[in-house]
Design a protein around this motif. Structure first.
Motif, short mmCIF file in Angstrom:
data_model
loop_
_atom_site.label_atom_id
_atom_site.label_comp_id
_atom_site.label_asym_id
_atom_site.label_seq_id
_atom_site.Cartn_x
_atom_site.Cartn_y
_atom_site.Cartn_z
N CYS A 219 0.85 -1.20 0.00
CA CYS A 219 0.00 0.00 0.00
C CYS A 219 0.88 1.25 0.00
N ALA A 220 1.80 1.30 0.95
CA ALA A 220 2.64 2.48 1.09
C ALA A 220 3.64 2.61 -0.05
N GLN B 234 -6.15 -1.09 -3.13
CA GLN B 234 -7.11 0.00 -3.29
C GLN B 234 -6.77 0.89 -4.49
N ALA B 235 -5.57 0.69 -5.07
CA ALA B 235 -5.22 1.44 -6.28
C ALA B 235 -5.98 0.94 -7.50
N LEU B 236 -6.77 -0.13 -7.33
CA LEU B 236 -7.63 -0.56 -8.44
C LEU B 236 -8.56 0.57 -8.84
N ARG B 237 -8.86 1.46 -7.89
CA ARG B 237 -9.72 2.60 -8.20
C ARG B 237 -9.09 3.51 -9.26
N ASN B 238 -7.75 3.44 -9.36
CA ASN B 238 -7.06 4.29 -10.34
C ASN B 238 -7.48 3.95 -11.77
N PHE B 239 -8.00 2.73 -11.93
CA PHE B 239 -8.40 2.29 -13.27
C PHE B 239 -9.91 2.36 -13.43
N ARG C 131 -3.26 -6.90 -11.64
CA ARG C 131 -4.18 -5.96 -10.98
C ARG C 131 -4.51 -6.46 -9.58
N THR C 132 -3.49 -6.57 -8.76
CA THR C 132 -3.74 -6.98 -7.38
C THR C 132 -3.12 -5.95 -6.45
N PHE C 133 -2.35 -6.40 -5.48
CA PHE C 133 -1.84 -5.52 -4.41
C PHE C 133 -0.89 -4.45 -4.94
N PHE D 227 4.20 -2.63 -13.12
CA PHE D 227 3.11 -3.59 -13.31
C PHE D 227 2.05 -3.03 -14.26
N ILE D 228 1.86 -1.73 -14.27
CA ILE D 228 0.94 -1.13 -15.24
C ILE D 228 1.48 -1.37 -16.65
#
Ligand code: SF4
Ligand code: SF4
Ligand code: SF4
Ligand code: SF4
Lengths: 397, 275
Positions: free
Chosen positions: B87-88, B94-99, B239-241, B248-249
């Motif tokens: 996360c840090a 929760q960065a899945l929201r970025n997509f 698209r996980t942690f 990874f993108i």
């Protein structure tokens, strides 16, 4: 307890036949002499090398199918225990372990203690195939042949008892015959066995290569080997030579690689290479390590550990300011050039014994023999083009 | 530095798993408490000393405007700032929201979405302030966390290699699940650190530690496709942690590549090299 180099004379002693049942006696004889037996066994879908408590743990009736980036266990139609080509480990795991403590220091005591435990473990290496015999010979040269012998390797190597098994079952990824490393074995072992599992029974033709080997063999029930069984064993090994799935061009590898530094082929292979490092880790002769200095929380105790490294990691070529080999191109080139070319300059031999591990255990299935073929093809094409151009120039004049 | 160095542990958007990993260092926790003054660690104790702090461990990503402010204050109070966990270090799951559209998510999940005040993206700490060291993993590995703390105390570089998980498989003699079982595995593109936990249990690597130093997108896509993943599966695998990790993108955009064993493009006479 092992002969160094090829000059140790074979002690007198004719080959004998040992039944598969008598392997239990071999384990007892080795255990009784203080050896920990390491040999092949089935674990997690592969034939691995592990410490074995008894002959029952050997992979009787198991073989392996290998291909580029592929390995599958397969049941054999016979009970052979050594009828499988190389798995994911080599004897390097035992003699040159993945992690070894070099020294430890205590501030309060003001003491630095060198090395591993006081007495290095004594291993009996059971089932060393000819390609791996050669690989151990190469490690001997690399790790003990210079001015400073590696103490971890030397301790383990000097105490080791080697039971070689000649190859009667090469795999699709094997090419030791073309590297001149198998499938038979002439020297370097304490005992050498050739396995026969046919209608006449499951048995081994065994010969001793050292007095220590003869001593152990004397404790194992056996009978004299007759002409027929010796011929049968020899034929099985000869036949193996013609059944290797792959081959490496015999000569000129060192020059080919040395002349290919600017080859366009590196782009091609780098597109496929994961730079994951598996090939170097499974290779029985890759010896590279890094050091890790560790301290405990109190700061009173420090240790230096040696850990397997690989020329595929960026840290491997890190010099002041950055890594020298950042591209996949340069890292694959380093690996194949060291194995087949610069190894000759450094240690006087090839660094490859043709065991095929790097082909099977590369997740991307990159095949060192194919990459060599591609490099040679490009070199030949370039040479032909140059000759043609020179010819045309000559005609113009 | 007079007295023991002070340590603060901070939580942002996260599951607390990394802080738990610190608490899980049971045997070593007393030794840590001996060597450092744990000045702020609300998960462990309500006692809190004011800053500045010698070392701050930060768990969690930045997902609100308030946290974007708070991380600056933490940075200003900390001599050394270490992020712990995916996360840090990469924005977390929760960065899945970025997509996607975070407002749409909120409208589906919450009875009163108007109560929710969240940024459109989940970002790693390094997107907001300078970070001295990023420790990867979901959660972080206990040994690695101790190693970082020990190294900081001794003033040395932590031994945290950035190569692939494959190194760890081979170093501990784990049989490769990709080669021996055809299992999809992210190990070749994933940062080491877990000790090859999943492959040691005959599972493929899920990429918890984020991208390794030099991942090869095409080759990895070829490997995953050959293991039976569809193009959509390949994208989802990343698209996980660590979905928000830039590497990874990049990898998720490449969903096909040369299959294992496809061999050289420029092979003169194919077919004469065995099978
Ligand atoms: S280079 Fe490959 S085939 Fe040659 S010895 Fe090493 S692992 Fe075996
Ligand atoms: S090929 Fe690489 S890992 Fe292997 S011995 Fe050479 S430099 Fe070391
Ligand atoms: S050749 Fe294969 S095993 Fe070696 S680094 Fe490249 S992908 Fe990994
Ligand atoms: S199991 Fe996965 S991480 Fe381990 S060596 Fe194979 S591909 Fe690499």
């Amino acid at each position: 307890m092992h002969p160094r180099g090829d000059s140790v004379p074979q002690p007198p002693g004719d080959p004998v036949v040992v039944d598969a049942d008598a392997l239990a006696a071999l384990f007892l004889a080795l255990g009784g002499r203080g050896y920990t037996v390491v040999g092949p066994t089935v674990r997690d879908g592969a034939i691995v090398l592990a410490e074995l408590a008894s002959a029952a743990e050997l992979p009787f009736g198991w073989g392996a199918e290998t291909g580029a980036g592929r390995y599958r266990l397969r049941e054999r139609s016979d009970t052979a225990a050594f009828g499988h080509s190389a798995g994911p480990q080599s004897w390097k795991s035992v003699l040159h372990p993945a992690r070894a403590r070099l020294w430890s220091a205590d501030r309060a005591a003001g003491r630095v203690t060198a090395g591993e435990a006081a007495a290095p473990p004594r291993y009996a290496l059971l089932g060393v195939r000819p390609c791996d015999m050669r690989a151990i010979g190469i490690l001997d040269q690399v790790l003990t042949g210079g001015r400073q012998a590696d103490p971890v390797y030397r301790g383990r190597r000097d105490g080791a008892f080697v039971v070689a098994v000649e190859c009667t079952e090469p795999g699709a990824t094997c090419f030791c015959a073309s590297m001149g490393c198998g499938p038979g074995v002439e020297s370097g072992f304490d005992l050498a066995m050739t396995e026969l599992a046919d209608a006449a029974g499951h048995r081994f033709v065994v010969r001793a290569g050292t007095p220590a080997g003869a001593d152990v063999l004397a404790d194992v029930p056996s009978r004299a080997a007759d002409e027929a069984v010796i011929r049968r064993a020899g034929a099985a090994v000869d036949e193996a030579a013609s059944r290797m799935g792959r081959g490496m061009p015999a000569d000129g590898l060192a020059d080919l690689l040395a002349g290919s530094r600017e080859s366009p082929h590196w782009d091609d292979v780098a597109a496929r290479c994961l730079t994951c490092g598996n090939c170097t880790m499974v290779c029985p002769t890759c010896f590279c390590t890094t050091t890790e200095d560790v301290t405990d929380l109190s700061g009173e105790h420090a240790e230096r550990w040696r850990v397997w490294d690989s020329c595929y990691s960026l840290d491997f070529s890190y010099l002041h300011g950055g890594s020298v080999r950042t591209s996949g191109q340069s890292r694959y080139r380093q690996w194949i050039s060291h194995k087949l070319s610069t190894w000759h300059d450094q240690f006087g031999s090839s660094g490859c014994v043709g065991c095929g591990r790097c082909i099977a255990w590369c997740p991307a299935g990159i095949d060192i023999t194919q990459e060599v073929a591609a490099l040679a093809g490009l070199r030949d094409a370039e040479k032909a083009a140059q000759e043609k151009a020179a010819q045309q120039k000559g005609q113009e004049r | 530095m007079t007295g023991a160095p002070t340590l603060a542990v901070w939580k942002f958007a996260s599951c607390d798993g990394c802080q738990l990993t610190l608490l899980d260092c049971e045997d070593e926790l007393l030794a840590i408490a001996d060597r450092v003054d744990i000045a702020h660690f609300t998960e462990a104790s309500s006692r809190s000393q004011p800053g500045p702090y010698d070392v701050s461990l930060v768990e969690g990503s930045v997902t609100t405007a308030a946290d974007a402010e708070r991380i600056r204050r933490v940075r200003a109070m900390s001599r050394t700032l270490v992020t712990i966990g995916a996360c840090a270090s990469a924005g977390g799951v929760q960065a899945l929201r970025n997509f996607a559209d975070v407002r749409e998510f909120a409208s589906v999940v919450y009875a009163r979405p108007d109560y929710i005040s969240a940024l459109a993206t989940s970002t790693p700490v390094a997107a907001h302030v300078d970070v001295d060291f990023e420790l990867r993993g979901c959660p972080v590995d206990r040994r690695q966390l101790l190693e970082v703390l020990t190294a900081l105390l001794a003033g040395r570089k932590p031994n945290i290699p950035a190569h692939s998980v494959c190194f760890e498989c081979k170093q501990r003699a784990v049989v490769c699940v990709a080669v021996a079982r055809g299992t999809p595995c992210l190990g070749p593109v994933t940062h080491a650190g877990c000790g090859a936990l999943c492959p040691a249990h005959q599972r493929g690597c899920y990429g918890c530690f984020g991208p390794a130093e030099t991942p090869n997108a095409g080759a990895q896509a070829g490997l995953l496709r050959a293991a039976g993943l569809s193009e959509a599966d390949v994208l989802r695998a990343y698209r996980t942690f660590n979905a928000g990790a830039p590497a990874f993108i990049e990898l998720s955009r490449v969903t096909d590549g040369p299959p294992p064993g496809s061999g050289p493009r420029d092979l003169p006479e194919r077919g004469d090299q065995g099978d």
